[in-house]
Design an enzyme around this catalytic site. Structure first.
Site, mmCIF file in Angstrom:
data_model
loop_
_atom_site.group_PDB
_atom_site.id
_atom_site.type_symbol
_atom_site.label_atom_id
_atom_site.label_comp_id
_atom_site.label_asym_id
_atom_site.label_seq_id
_atom_site.Cartn_x
_atom_site.Cartn_y
_atom_site.Cartn_z
ATOM 1 N N SER A 1 -8.204 -9.168 -4.331
ATOM 2 C CA SER A 1 -7.231 -9.679 -5.307
ATOM 3 C C SER A 1 -6.090 -10.471 -4.678
ATOM 4 O O SER A 1 -5.302 -11.080 -5.392
ATOM 5 C CB SER A 1 -6.656 -8.527 -6.132
ATOM 6 O OG SER A 1 -5.936 -7.636 -5.307
ATOM 7 N N LYS B 1 -0.539 -3.180 -12.060
ATOM 8 C CA LYS B 1 0.095 -4.303 -11.358
ATOM 9 C C LYS B 1 1.228 -4.911 -12.179
ATOM 10 O O LYS B 1 2.288 -5.259 -11.640
ATOM 11 C CB LYS B 1 -0.964 -5.355 -11.029
ATOM 12 C CG LYS B 1 -1.974 -4.879 -9.986
ATOM 13 C CD LYS B 1 -3.066 -5.912 -9.724
ATOM 14 C CE LYS B 1 -4.029 -5.432 -8.660
ATOM 15 N NZ LYS B 1 -5.105 -6.385 -8.379
#
Length: 804
Positions: A681, A724
């Protein structure tokens, strides 16, 4: 018969003391303790006179204050040899019997009895019959002493070597292990010959009993041969039971009744009855008997039909869940759905849920609330570090010290067949040569199989289908995929700042005050103070550290209350939090940061929730080497290489010469180098940082990004979106870049988070650079190689200019 003249001469008046549970014979020395008030007075009266006292046995030893008709008339006139007063007020006395006496009259005077005695001499002239009786008694007594284990042979034989037949009969009678009534009968027998014959009869009876015991011992010894001591004691016990006509049927009958009443399935009941028959044939003290008995005890200990009465009132369950936890709406909704199904379906299958989330978000406590809301018993077993398959299924009975597995043990603890069963830390199981516990757990958590779960120890099918299993885990990737497939996964992401503040107000502050002995009068927290603590003293997805900091404040306040008095009152505000917790632990890094070249902000997912990671890129004169530091994993390093390859392929678009990389080295570093980092990511984050360093365009400081990059510049979706975004919100980020394919994940994001964040969806790296860089890239920014090299050499100078 005695003449009246002689009877009158032998009448004597002395103090009298009733004695319990013993008979005093002439010529006998006997110690005992005197405690009753009347007896103490009689003793003191005798001590004040000629030290003679009449001792007679009372009929019933339990009576403390006997009447004259409750005391035997015949007793013994005794001399008081010694008396010692004890601290409790009692008197220890040693008496010696003188001769038999019969109480003609007993009167109570001055709080104790006086007895008018008729002395009864028992001496008689020697005769052949008496001599024969003496020889018979001596022979029998010698045999009796040899066989009796409670009498010392040498002492008793020495005591019986007397010339006086009367003294011989009394000595033997005093040492016989017979009831008080029989001893009293011997005392009342004034005829010496008759008394000797009676002693001989008693000795013969006692010898017969001792011989029976000896025969039992002999029989057991012949049977046992080389058996162990326990086996010998067991056989002796069996032989005694055989002589008495008794057995162990009562205990075995109780076991049989319990088996019939336990509600076991037919096959299990047959197995239990078969084991009971085997137990009947075994010696009770043998090792195999202990194993069988333990097995039957376990079969009877686990519940087979007992149920908890469920609460199916959805409104009540909802109220309980709201009382115990704030937020977690999705999980509460799932529990209420489960209760609704229970109302509509008579015998539904048990449910298997898996709560996944970072530490401190309330997974285990939520499971406890579910037990309270449904009215079921609650049991919990921690699987952290378990690596033996036998911990789940148990050991076979052939092993010494074998036990059922944790599943059956916890079912026994619950006592019902439908508890809420929590399997805590299911992601932290491991495996070794002893087996894989996660594989054994598949049978437990499979709704199609757990109605016939087989424990190795019980070796019988056990129905777990009505149990509500709840697993908890921090991560899913360590749980085997087949096991995940058997569970309904419900994610518990980290709490927002608003949720943490509400949890602190509703639960944590109250709990901490109670734990430290404070009241609401002593200590209160403002909303601003709680928010200040959340921002500057904690950085977590859950609320554990927040609870610790609040408890820390309460402990310090408790100390002040003790020193200054209970009337002290303090309100915690942002202005005085530092006085209690010291300097702040976490600074707001993002609110004051400026845009910088080569510095990008990424978002990462960890086991404890989401986190913000910065990525630094710097350029140096070199030969095209790419250096990656910060303890990066293989996947993250490959993402950096993919990003570099993409930028080289797009050099014209970025305004870079085709061979720009030949003259520079690129160093990519992710701070907090001691912490391992991995995953795809960070691809677009690294790519943006390198592009910024090459083009000399700063990256926006209020923007964070996460996504995987391909060689063609496509942005792929990633996981952990909610965690996140919570991390980005926590540190003050305003804009977040996500893959277009992650748009569906915003449905789970709380509205207050989305209202303060601008989430931009991108599909290509070009879109990322357009949004992340401070200004657009000009294709003609770097026309030729010499100028590029010059710019790289003076990079530090240009950074200084930007700063100024």
């Amino acid at each position: 018969m005695f003449s009246r003249e002689k009877e009158k001469n032998e009448l004597k008046r002395v103090p009298m003391m009733p004695v319990r549970d013993m008979v005093i014979f002439p010529q006998m020395m006997q110690p005992f303790i005197v405690g009753r008030e009347a007896s103490v007075r009689a003793l003191e009266e005798a001590l004040a006179g000629d030290k003679k006292i009449f001792l007679a046995t009372q009929h019933d030893a339990s009576i403390d204050d006997p009447k004259p008709d409750e005391i035997y008339a015949v007793g013994t006139l005794a001399n008081i040899v010694q008396s010692v007063k004890l601290p409790e007020g009692n008197i220890r006395v040693l008496v010696e019997g003188v001769e038999r006496a019969k109480a003609v009259q007993i009167v109570s005077e001055e709080g104790f009895y006086h007895a008018t005695l008729q002395l009864v001499p028992t001496r008689s002239e020697p005769s052949p019959q008496i001599e024969q009786a003496v020889r018979r008694v001596n022979g029998l007594f010698e045999q009796y002493v040899k066989l009796s284990q409670s009498l010392n042979y040498d002492t008793m034989i020495a005591a019986a070597r007397v010339d006086d037949p009367a003294k011989l009969s009394d000595t033997i009678a005093a040492n016989l292990q017979i009831p008080v009534e029989e001893k009293q009968e011997l005392l009342e027998n004034f005829d010496l010959l008759d008394r000797l014959n009676r002693v001989a009869e008693i000795l013969e009876s006692e010898l017969e009993k001792l011989n029976v015991d000896r025969n039992i011992n002999s029989r057991v010894k012949r049977q046992m041969e080389r058996a162990q001591k326990e086996y010998y004691l067991n056989e002796k016990l069996k032989a005694i039971h055989k002589e008495l006509g008794r057995g162990e049927k009562n205990e075995l009958d109780d076991l049989k009744k319990k088996i019939e009443a336990s509600g076991m399935p037919k096959d299990v009941r047959e197995k239990a009855m078969q084991e009971l028959k085997r137990l009947e044939m075994m010696p009770p003290m043998s090792a195999e008997s202990t194993v069988s008995r333990s097995y039957l005890d376990w079969l009877l200990a686990v519940p087979w039909k007992k149920k908890s009465k469920e609460i199916r009132d959805i409104a009540l369950a909802e109220k309980i869940l709201e009382e115990d936890h704030y937020g977690l709406e999705k999980i509460k909704e799932r529990i209420l759905e489960y209760l609704a199904v229970r109302q509509l379906v008579k015998n539904p299958r048990g449910s298997i849920l898996c709560f996944v989330g970072p530490p401190g978000v309330g997974k285990t406590s939520l499971a406890m609330s579910i037990g309270r809301a449904t009215g079921r018993k609650f049991v919990r077993v921690s699987l952290g570090g378990v690596r033996d398959e036998a911990e789940i299924r148990g050991h076979r009975r052939t092993y010494i010290g074998a036990l059922p597995g944790q599943i059956i043990q916890m079912m026994k603890k619950a006592g019902t067949i439908n508890p809420v069963f929590v399997l805590d830390e299911v992601d932290k199981m491991s495996m070794d040569f002893r087996g894989d516990p996660s594989a054994a757990l598949m049978e437990v958590l499979d709704p199609e199989l757990n109605h016939a779960f087989t424990d190795h120890y019980l070796d019988a099918e056990y129905d777990l289908s009505q149990v509500m299993f709840i697993c908890t885990a921090n991560v899913l990737h360590t749980i085997p995929q087949p096991l995940q497939d058997r569970m309904e996964t419900i994610r518990l992401p980290g709490y927002t700042e608003t949720e943490k503040r509400e949890i602190a107000k509703r639960f944590l502050v109250k709990k901490a005050r109670e734990a430290t002995g404070l009241t609401e009068h002593n200590l209160t927290f403002t909303d601003e103070a709680i928010t200040y603590i959340i921002r500057h003293y904690t950085q977590e997805a859950g609320v554990r550290n927040l609870e610790r900091e609040i408890s820390n404040v309460c402990r310090k306040m408790s100390r002040r209350v003790v020193k200054e008095g209970k009337e002290i009152k303090i309100e915690i505000t942002p202005a005085n939090v530092n006085d209690f917790l010291g300097v702040i632990k976490f600074r707001e890094l993002w609110s004051a940061k400026k845009n910088e070249i080569g510095l990008t902000t990424g978002l990462a997912w960890t086991e404890v929730g989401g986190q913000v990671l910065t990525t630094e890129v710097t350029l140096m004169e070199g030969k095209g080497r790419l250096t990656l530091t910060g303890k990066l994993g293989d996947v993250m390093q490959e993402s950096a290489q993919a990003a570099m390859s993409y930028l080289r392929s797009r050099s014209a678009t970025l305004g870079l010469p085709r061979d720009f990389y030949r003259h520079i080295d690129i160093h990519v570093h992710v701070p907090e180098g001691a912490i391992p980092k991995d995953g795809p990511s960070a691809g677009i984050t690294i790519c943006t940082g390198i592009a910024s360093a090459l083009t000399r365009i700063p990256v926006r400081c209020d923007l964070a990004m996460t996504g995987e990059i391909t060689l063609r510049g496509k942005v792929l979706p990633i996981g952990g979106v909610k965690e996140k975004l919570l991390a980005a919100h926590r540190v003050g980020i305003r804009t977040v870049l996500l893959s277009k394919d992650n748009e569906k994940d915003l449905a789970e994001i709380p509205p207050e988070i989305l209202s303060s964040l601008s989430v931009q969806f991108v599909e290509t790296m070009d879109e990322v650079l357009a949004l992340a860089l401070e200004r657009p890239i000009q294709a003609s920014a770097l026309p030729d190689v010499p100028e590029v090299a010059t710019k790289f050499k003076t990079e530090a100078e240009q950074d200084q200019e930007l700063t100024n």
